[in-house]
Design a protein around this motif. Sequence first.
Motif, PDB file in Angstrom:
ATOM      1  N   MET A   1       0.978  -1.155  -0.088  1.00 59.28           N
ATOM      2  CA  MET A   1       0.124   0.094  -0.079  1.00 59.28           C
ATOM      3  C   MET A   1       0.845   1.193   0.142  1.00 59.28           C
ATOM      4  N   ILE A   2       0.564   2.133  -0.787  1.00 59.38           N
ATOM      5  CA  ILE A   2       1.426   3.548  -0.961  1.00 59.38           C
ATOM      6  C   ILE A   2       0.530   4.555  -0.160  1.00 59.38           C
ATOM      7  N   VAL A 156       1.543  12.921   6.545  1.00 62.11           N
ATOM      8  CA  VAL A 156       1.259  11.457   7.136  1.00 62.11           C
ATOM      9  C   VAL A 156       1.897  11.840   8.564  1.00 62.11           C
ATOM     10  N   VAL A 157       1.092  11.554   9.630  1.00 59.93           N
ATOM     11  CA  VAL A 157       1.435  11.482  11.084  1.00 59.93           C
ATOM     12  C   VAL A 157       1.636  10.124  11.504  1.00 59.93           C
ATOM     13  N   HIS A 199       7.874  -2.201   8.782  1.00 58.69           N
ATOM     14  CA  HIS A 199       6.853  -2.392   7.873  1.00 58.69           C
ATOM     15  C   HIS A 199       6.705  -1.269   7.112  1.00 58.69           C
ATOM     16  N   VAL A 200       7.361  -0.175   7.374  1.00 60.50           N
ATOM     17  CA  VAL A 200       7.369   1.221   6.243  1.00 60.50           C
ATOM     18  C   VAL A 200       8.550   1.574   5.926  1.00 60.50           C
ATOM     19  N   ALA A 201       8.306   1.979   4.533  1.00 61.44           N
ATOM     20  CA  ALA A 201       9.743   2.258   3.674  1.00 61.44           C
ATOM     21  C   ALA A 201       9.226   3.651   3.142  1.00 61.44           C
ATOM     22  N   THR A 202      10.129   4.526   2.419  1.00 59.97           N
ATOM     23  CA  THR A 202       9.832   5.688   2.008  1.00 59.97           C
ATOM     24  C   THR A 202      10.219   5.695   0.478  1.00 59.97           C
ATOM     25  N   ARG A 208       5.694   3.571   1.858  1.00 58.17           N
ATOM     26  CA  ARG A 208       5.160   2.524   1.143  1.00 58.17           C
ATOM     27  C   ARG A 208       4.792   1.350   2.279  1.00 58.17           C
ATOM     28  N   LEU A 209       3.868   0.756   2.673  1.00 61.74           N
ATOM     29  CA  LEU A 209       3.558  -0.041   3.848  1.00 61.74           C
ATOM     30  C   LEU A 209       3.664  -1.417   3.355  1.00 61.74           C
TER      31      LEU A 209
END
Length: 210
Positions: A1-2, A156-157, A199-202, A208-209
């Motif tokens: 998911m983006i 995004v917080v 589980h989070v990348a930029t 990107r989750l």
Amino acid sequence: MILPCAAVLFDVDGTLVDSTPLVERAAREWAAEYGIDADEFLSDAHGRRTSDRVADFLAPDQVREATARLDALETTGTDGITALPGAVEILADMNGLPHAFVTSMGRAQLAIRTTAAGVPVPPTVVTAEDVPDGKPDPSGYLRAAAHLGVDPADCVVIEDAPAGIAAGRAAGATVLAVATSHRLQALSAAHHTVQNLTHVATISSGLRLT
């Protein structure tokens, strides 16, 4: 998911840094001094400014002194302070995305804990001293977005506590919760939830989750 966004606004304690042993030890010593039930105090302290939580238990003329005492106890050591999973990695690879820290801690506490955890601090930081009202009030997130020159709705917080999630939503941001300090059921007000920042990348246009 983006998750498309123009900037990322990070909470710190419980999201990037785990200082639970220090906070609980200090709170229990402090509560004994003031005749307060430590478990009750801690039950809703996470994610809120110290002064706001102290005000739930003490008369207004006691809050300033009592807050200073608890802050002092929380700055006496760094034992047990660590970076949470994925925190250092994501901050080291933001892919050009503007980002800021918005914390309920004071500036001195922030410096001590991020240094102990090895968490790099961005140029834009909003601390407890910088806003008239703490989380769940959105002031901190609104101020950070303004400093970065972006619309809060394009941010995004990333939060770990109900008070912070409420603050992010009130600011108009998309809120991503990490289940690092609360059960998933307590984070239901967030738009999205992951276990932690591994589980989070930029990417250049957002997060990107995985």
